[in-house]
Design an enzyme around this catalytic site. Structure first.
Site, PDB file in Angstrom:
ATOM      1  N   GLY A  81      36.723  28.560  21.001  1.00  0.00           N
ATOM      2  CA  GLY A  81      36.223  29.483  22.017  1.00  0.00           C
ATOM      3  C   GLY A  81      35.428  28.812  23.119  1.00  0.00           C
ATOM      4  N   ASN A  94      36.159  18.613  32.259  1.00  0.00           N
ATOM      5  CA  ASN A  94      36.988  19.816  32.133  1.00  0.00           C
ATOM      6  C   ASN A  94      36.115  21.023  32.467  1.00  0.00           C
ATOM      7  OD1 ASN A  94      37.911  22.234  30.333  1.00  0.00           O
ATOM      8  ND2 ASN A  94      39.695  20.887  30.323  1.00  0.00           N
ATOM      9  N   ASN A  99      40.758  23.904  33.433  1.00  0.00           N
ATOM     10  CA  ASN A  99      41.392  24.550  32.287  1.00  0.00           C
ATOM     11  C   ASN A  99      41.745  25.983  32.682  1.00  0.00           C
ATOM     12  OD1 ASN A  99      42.230  25.590  29.871  1.00  0.00           O
ATOM     13  ND2 ASN A  99      40.276  25.353  28.818  1.00  0.00           N
ATOM     14  N   CYS A 137      42.310  30.305  30.332  1.00  0.00           N
ATOM     15  CA  CYS A 137      41.129  31.127  30.054  1.00  0.00           C
ATOM     16  C   CYS A 137      41.365  32.542  30.575  1.00  0.00           C
ATOM     17  CB  CYS A 137      39.894  30.537  30.744  1.00  0.00           C
ATOM     18  SG  CYS A 137      39.485  28.877  30.220  1.00  0.00           S
ATOM     19  N   LYS A 153      45.134  21.616  34.130  1.00  0.00           N
ATOM     20  CA  LYS A 153      45.659  21.566  32.765  1.00  0.00           C
ATOM     21  C   LYS A 153      46.508  22.806  32.515  1.00  0.00           C
ATOM     22  CE  LYS A 153      44.291  20.425  28.044  1.00  0.00           C
ATOM     23  NZ  LYS A 153      43.155  20.045  27.175  1.00  0.00           N
ATOM     24  N   ILE A 177      50.563  19.180  27.424  1.00  0.00           N
ATOM     25  CA  ILE A 177      50.350  20.622  27.370  1.00  0.00           C
ATOM     26  C   ILE A 177      49.014  20.941  26.709  1.00  0.00           C
ATOM     27  CG2 ILE A 177      52.794  21.180  27.289  1.00  0.00           C
ATOM     28  CD1 ILE A 177      52.578  21.487  24.240  1.00  0.00           C
TER      29      ILE A 177
END
Length: 306
Positions: A72, A101, A131, A134, A169, A195
């Site tokens: 998470g 990140n 990222n 999300c 990403k 990936i």
């Protein structure tokens, strides 16, 4: 010794092997084992504007050929990351190349994190990795990385907020990952990494309950490598920006497979939990492979014979 330097245009790496975000802590955890400046780059766990506790436990489960995680995106938040010695200030002392990140629950939050990192740490990091796997709270929880319009929105917002090099990403949980790579390229991303984990779940047959408190999580490890190889090659044919390949790399031969498929560099992830020295072994193998085949790293990238 082969020349292992990698040129991404806006930034360079001493070699093509980095760590995958979420599998290497914030770097200092692994510095007790070896000099982490030997890596091409350390990619830290995801950072958002505020601290995040992550999901309830259990949030990791071993499965055949890999692992599931639903951590998470637990993290210290931007301010603590920038100023606490356990994070960026301590990492700076290792002289490792650092990629941060970033994530958020809105496009505005992504931009806020990017702007904050540029304002206070532009000289201490070489790139940001966005990222996009999300949930967007403004879009009913739809993941940025699985909706083309949302992906475009968040990448564009981050691009406008910073001049730092950007890596997007990509999520594999889409019909065409090449489409999302083209979106990233068109929105100003300097590279893509892929990936991320595959959406998955596991069940305890005795209790008939999910093995993860979150019900589902992300599958990583050796089981995902063939999927990742195909997606890297699909993206290689679709865009001109560099690719960082990841997903199931456990040894040097796995990494070379990604490079042949079209990756410019690779990231070692789940293997770090099994063997902290795995990234160094990958570096040594790539070096030996290039010497043995009398090739350069550039010649190896995308050299698939079909």
């Amino acid at each position: 010794m082969a020349d292992l330097k990698v040129d991404f245009g806006k930034f360079q790496l001493k070699n093509p092997v980095m760590t995958a975000s979420g599998t290497f802590g914030h770097g200092l955890e692994y510095s007790q084992f070896y000099d982490i400046s030997r890596l091409g780059a350390v990619v830290v766990k995801g950072i958002r504007s505020v601290p995040s506790d992550g999901n309830p436990t259990p949030r990791v489960a071993e499965v055949t050929g890999g692992m599931l995680n639903a951590i998470g995106l637990q993290g210290p938040g931007l301010d603590k990351f920038l100023h606490d010695d356990h994070y960026l200030p301590g990492l700076k002392k290792t002289n490792a190349a650092v990629i941060v990140n970033i994530w958020g629950k809105t496009a505005e939050e992504y931009a806020e994190v990017a702007a904050g990192l540029e304002a206070e740490a532009a000289n201490d990091i070489i790139a940001l990795e966005i990222n996009i796997s999300c949930p967007n709270v403004k879009a009913g929880g739809a993941a940025f990385g699985t909706d083309p319009k949302l992906a475009e929105q968040v990448i564009s917002a981050v691009r406008q907020a910073t001049k730092l090099p950007l890596i997007t990403k990509l999520s594999p949980n889409v019909t065409s990952i090449a489409e999302f790579a083209r979106i990233a390229e068109n929105c100003g991303s300097d590279a893509v990494s892929l990936i991320n984990t595959l959406s998955a779940m596991a069940i305890d047959i005795e209790t008939r309950r999910p093995k993860l408190a979150n019900l589902t999580g992300g599958l990583s490890g050796p089981a995902v490598k063939p999927v990742a190889i195909k997606m890297v090659h699909d993206v290689y044919k679709a865009v001109k920006i560099p690719i960082i390949g990841m997903g199931g790399i456990t040894c040097g031969a796995d990494a070379v497979e990604f490079l042949i498929a079209g990756a410019t560099a690779v990231a070692v992830g789940t293997a770090n939990f099994v063997d902290p020295y795995a990234p160094l072994e990958v570096i040594d193998f790539i070096n030996g492979y290039l010497d043995r085949h009398n090739m350069t790293l550039t010649e190896l990238t995308g050299s698939l014979n079909v």
